[in-house]
Design a protein around this motif. Sequence first.
Motif, PDB file in Angstrom:
ATOM      1  N   ASN A 278       2.777  -2.073   4.493  1.00  0.00           N
ATOM      2  CA  ASN A 278       2.362  -0.674   4.585  1.00  0.00           C
ATOM      3  C   ASN A 278       3.527   0.233   4.227  1.00  0.00           C
ATOM      4  O   ASN A 278       4.453   0.434   5.016  1.00  0.00           O
TER       5      ASN A 278
ATOM      6  N   THR B 108      -2.593   6.325   4.821  1.00  0.00           N
ATOM      7  CA  THR B 108      -2.114   4.946   4.812  1.00  0.00           C
ATOM      8  C   THR B 108      -1.207   4.671   6.008  1.00  0.00           C
ATOM      9  O   THR B 108      -1.218   3.574   6.580  1.00  0.00           O
TER      10      THR B 108
ATOM     11  N   GLY C 265       1.339   5.116   0.012  1.00  0.00           N
ATOM     12  CA  GLY C 265       0.492   6.243   0.381  1.00  0.00           C
ATOM     13  C   GLY C 265       1.158   7.228   1.302  1.00  0.00           C
ATOM     14  O   GLY C 265       2.371   7.209   1.526  1.00  0.00           O
TER      15      GLY C 265
ATOM     16  N   THR D 281       0.863  -1.180   0.000  1.00  0.00           N
ATOM     17  CA  THR D 281       0.000   0.000   0.000  1.00  0.00           C
ATOM     18  C   THR D 281       0.898   1.229   0.000  1.00  0.00           C
ATOM     19  O   THR D 281       1.572   1.519   0.978  1.00  0.00           O
TER      20      THR D 281
ATOM     21  N   GLY E 161       3.184   3.474   3.658  1.00  0.00           N
ATOM     22  CA  GLY E 161       2.692   4.834   3.858  1.00  0.00           C
ATOM     23  C   GLY E 161       3.693   5.690   4.606  1.00  0.00           C
ATOM     24  O   GLY E 161       4.352   5.226   5.541  1.00  0.00           O
TER      25      GLY E 161
ATOM     26  N   PRO F  72      -4.561  -0.428   6.147  1.00  0.00           N
ATOM     27  CA  PRO F  72      -3.885  -1.652   5.683  1.00  0.00           C
ATOM     28  C   PRO F  72      -3.959  -2.797   6.697  1.00  0.00           C
ATOM     29  O   PRO F  72      -4.020  -3.971   6.300  1.00  0.00           O
TER      30      PRO F  72
END
Length: 413
Positions: free
Chosen positions: A246, A212, A208, A206, A248, A226
């Motif tokens: 993740n 995120t 972001g 993910t 992010g 996530p």
Amino acid sequence: MTRAIKVRHLLAALVAATALAPPTVRADAVPAADWTGTWEAAPTGTTRALPGDTVRNVVHTSIGGSVLRVRVTNRFGSAPLRLGSVTVALQRRGRPGSPRAVPGTVRHARFGGAPSATVPTGRDAYTDPVRLRVPAGANLLVSLHTPDDSGPATYHRSALRKNFVARGGDHTGDEGGGAFRTTVRSSYYVTGIDVLDARAAGSVATLGDSITDGIGSSPGTDHRWPDRLAERLRALPPRRRLGVLNAGISGNHVLRENVGPSALDRLEDDVLSRAGVRALIVLEGVNDIKDRPGAAHPAALEAAYRNIVVRAHARGVRVIGATITPYRGHRSWTEAGETVRTAVNAVIRDGGLFDAVADFDAVVRDHAQPQRIRSDYDPGDHLHFNDTGMRELARAVDLAALTPRGPRPARHP
């Protein structure tokens, strides 16, 4: 001999060896495609080093496995990073935020068979495989001792949980938490955990910004979207189950460096080089729009998304585009920015760029005031999401869009 049989033989040899001595099998002795990512924290920059201290990071797995390896980073450091000792253990259940390990689970990691390592400036490094049965949805303790000052420490700024520091000495092998009297809110040096023998078909990354990264959700609860997506995926059969990574970074931009490198610049390090990645969800662009609405032209963001998709497809990775969520009421909101957001969302929905779309905007907007998020999803800043809002974002992802097709792509170790 099939790959599955080869891997079983390798694991059997590893288990036999570690019954007598610490593991010395190198990470690159395992075929790259057989590792699967279970956790990630993308490096955001540097902070003050911890010379002579031990930092104990708490990480939350998405999927489990029988053997793990740790990815450590000196990506933004200014000098080689010397690691005196690194251990991994299961976190003891009970009071949240405990630095205590489950008795008997502390494992000393090695690097090319050595108990210590030096990570070059600008690089990441993997530990050798570590034999520890890792449950899905569990917390691990990753402890690192830095015996001297290696310069600024590469870290992930917003861990959204307590991590721990023991001052003055190597406490990586401690099962108890008595020495870890200092708490920090960031993750130091650790940027990923991969597992072998995962009952999963790969992982989804993910990419972001702060949404995120989990800002707005309750610290220490693993309620980022996530994490909630990982909960949904764990309910699927293994052939459709994916780990969740993740990537992010709070304050991150698509088009330019802000907090951490831009999404374009970090795509390889934070997504495509990760173990077993089969799909990518992109939720990024609101910072470009709200911070510099005059410079964030929809065509520039469209070109950036296209770049991401082309590079991901070249590695066999499917890409799901997530629409940019509303933020009216936040101090940065402007009519000009809203015009850009609306135009960019039209491109994401209808431009044919992505393999699939997760329409986050449609799920979380206030239908009476579509430029705002719903009040019951709003933690108060009108930009981020509380635990309920994070759950709804995760529910907006079509799990069928993530299902891998074809053979697992090879990954560099």
